[in-house]
Design an enzyme around this catalytic site. Structure first.
Site, PDB file in Angstrom:
ATOM      1  N   GLU A 179       0.813  -1.218   0.000  1.00 27.20           N
ATOM      2  CA  GLU A 179       0.000   0.000   0.000  1.00 27.20           C
ATOM      3  C   GLU A 179       0.842   1.262   0.000  1.00 27.20           C
ATOM      4  O   GLU A 179       1.254   1.745   1.059  1.00 27.20           O
ATOM      5  CB  GLU A 179      -0.943   0.025   1.221  1.00 27.20           C
ATOM      6  CG  GLU A 179      -1.812   1.280   1.257  1.00 27.20           C
ATOM      7  CD  GLU A 179      -2.796   1.350   2.427  1.00 27.20           C
ATOM      8  OE1 GLU A 179      -2.735   0.501   3.333  1.00 27.20           O
ATOM      9  OE2 GLU A 179      -3.620   2.269   2.415  1.00 27.20           O
ATOM     10  N   LYS A 221      -2.475  -2.042  -3.147  1.00 28.39           N
ATOM     11  CA  LYS A 221      -3.534  -1.201  -2.569  1.00 28.39           C
ATOM     12  C   LYS A 221      -3.180   0.260  -2.794  1.00 28.39           C
ATOM     13  O   LYS A 221      -2.478   0.871  -1.984  1.00 28.39           O
ATOM     14  CB  LYS A 221      -3.697  -1.504  -1.073  1.00 28.39           C
ATOM     15  CG  LYS A 221      -4.715  -0.623  -0.359  1.00 28.39           C
ATOM     16  CD  LYS A 221      -5.093  -1.189   0.998  1.00 28.39           C
ATOM     17  CE  LYS A 221      -5.974  -0.238   1.765  1.00 28.39           C
ATOM     18  NZ  LYS A 221      -6.592  -0.879   2.942  1.00 28.39           N
TER      19      LYS A 221
HETATM   20  P1  13P Z   1      -9.383   3.977   4.189  1.00 27.03           P
HETATM   21  O1  13P Z   1     -10.229   3.241   3.169  1.00 27.03           O
HETATM   22  O2  13P Z   1     -10.196   4.606   5.293  1.00 27.03           O
HETATM   23  O3  13P Z   1      -8.396   4.889   3.545  1.00 27.03           O
HETATM   24  O4  13P Z   1      -8.564   2.879   4.982  1.00 27.03           O
HETATM   25  C1  13P Z   1      -7.962   1.896   4.251  1.00 27.03           C
HETATM   26  C2  13P Z   1      -6.674   1.561   4.860  1.00 27.03           C
HETATM   27  O5  13P Z   1      -6.462   0.453   5.273  1.00 27.03           O
HETATM   28  C3  13P Z   1      -5.643   2.609   4.906  1.00 27.03           C
HETATM   29  O6  13P Z   1      -4.431   2.047   5.257  1.00 27.03           O
END
Ligand code: 13P
Length: 341
Positions: A179, A221
């Site tokens: 991510e 992500k």
């Molecule tokens: P959000 O969808 O609230 O951005 O959270 C997702 C997430 O895991 C961020 O690290």
């Protein structure tokens, strides 16, 4: 990794099974406190357990939710009926996951930027998490946009850490969700977000390759390509879908089985509409689905307010977001679904 290669591929595919996506319920102790403060509930181990119990016992959500990312405390907690949360989820066919990073900290030499910590000791922790039932993990890097940011230095160290994390996960038989989040808090245009996201993804995949990460056994992500919240010129749904797809198609190899977006502060219905618009554009090299935190949970949290009597209403609200995002993951969403019970 060789030992786990097929298991990694199978788990990654299962997380992006048709019409399903991931619930991010891995708020750290600090973040969940903010969420609970917003409904005037004190954050204690018991209230955090009660809230997660509400989400994970929502009947039927497993039709749309393939996996749940947990915070470490939750992975080792039990549901109301005494079974561990990991077991409760696995029994419904929902794959337990675990956030393994230790948060974004000021970057030495460029303290306005951040680097995510948590690599030291990670190999040992991964063994414990797998033992407790986790089969996938998450590590979040944070990239902020301002006039002179992000620096190449910030992008580089975060990409390097993401790849180190991913390689360690795969060695342990855990699918890494990679991510790199480009924040949407600034005043930047959508064009600037696209340019920064492009740079970040380019660097991330370069590091993943160098560090021998199996692309078939991971998920990405990313943020969507979107104007910053303070930007007066907000892009429409179609423009966000086009810009995001253009950026991903340039930078994400087709070997990656799925891309699960974060919501990042978009409102719940807008996050659903964006995902749906991308999937309505037809088949892409990878499955496009969701790994939302706030966009799946916000209405449930607001309905609950810490009152046991409100649990059915809160579960209904969560079910609806899960169902509508499940539809968006296949390009079958329509705004009328927001009115339907
Ligand atoms: P959000 O969808 O609230 O951005 O959270 C997702 C997430 O895991 C961020 O690290």
């Amino acid at each position: 990794m060789a030992m786990y290669e097929q298991a990694l591929i199978d788990t990654a595919k299962a997380l992006v099974a048709p019409g399903k996506g991931v619930l991010a319920a891995d708020e750290s102790t600090g973040t969940i406190k903010k969420r609970l403060d917003s409904i005037n509930v004190e954050s204690t181990e018991a209230t955090r357990q009660a809230y997660r119990n509400l989400l994970f016992t929502t009947e039927g959500a497993e039709q749309f939710i393939s996996g749940v990312i947990l915070f470490e405390e939750t992975l080792f907690q039990n549901a109301d009926d005494g079974t561990s949360f990991a077991r409760l989820l696995a029994d419904k066919g929902v794959i337990p996951g675990i956030k393994v990073d230790k948060g974004a900290k000021p970057l030495a030499g460029s303290p306005e930027e951040k680097v995510t910590e948590g690599l030291d000791g990670l190999r040992d922790r991964l063994g414990e998490y797998r033992e407790a039932g986790a089969r996938f993990a998450k590590w979040r890097a944070v990239i902020d946009i301002a006039d002179d940011r992000p620096s190449d230095y910030c992008i580089h160290v975060n990409a390097h850490a993401l790849a180190r994390y991913a390689a360690l996960c795969q060695e342990a038989g855990i699918v890494p969700i990679v991510e790199p989040e480009v924040l949407m808090d600034g005043a930047n245009s959508i064009e600037r977000c696209e340019a920064v996201t492009d740079r970040v993804l380019d660097r991330v995949f370069d590091e993943l390759k160098t560090q021998r990460v199996l692309l078939e056994g991971m998920l990405l992500k990313p943020n969507m390509v979107i104007a910053g919240k303070q930007c007066p010129q907000q892009a429409g749904v179609e423009e966000v879908a086009d810009a995001t797809l253009r950026c991903l198609r340039r930078r994400v190899p087709a070997a990656v089985p799925g891309i699960v977006f974060l919501s990042g502060g978009q409102s719940d219905e807008v996050a659903t509409a964006h995902l749906d618009a991308m999937n309505k554009r037809g088949p892409q090299p990878w499955v496009l689905s969701f790994s939302y935190g706030r966009a799946l949970q916000a209405p449930a949290l607001a309905a609950w307010r810490g009152e046991p009597d409100n649990i059915p209403a809160a579960q209904q609200a969560y079910y609806k977001r899960a169902r509508n995002n499940g539809a968006a993951a296949e390009g079958r969403y329509s705004p009328d679904m927001e009115d339907a019970a």
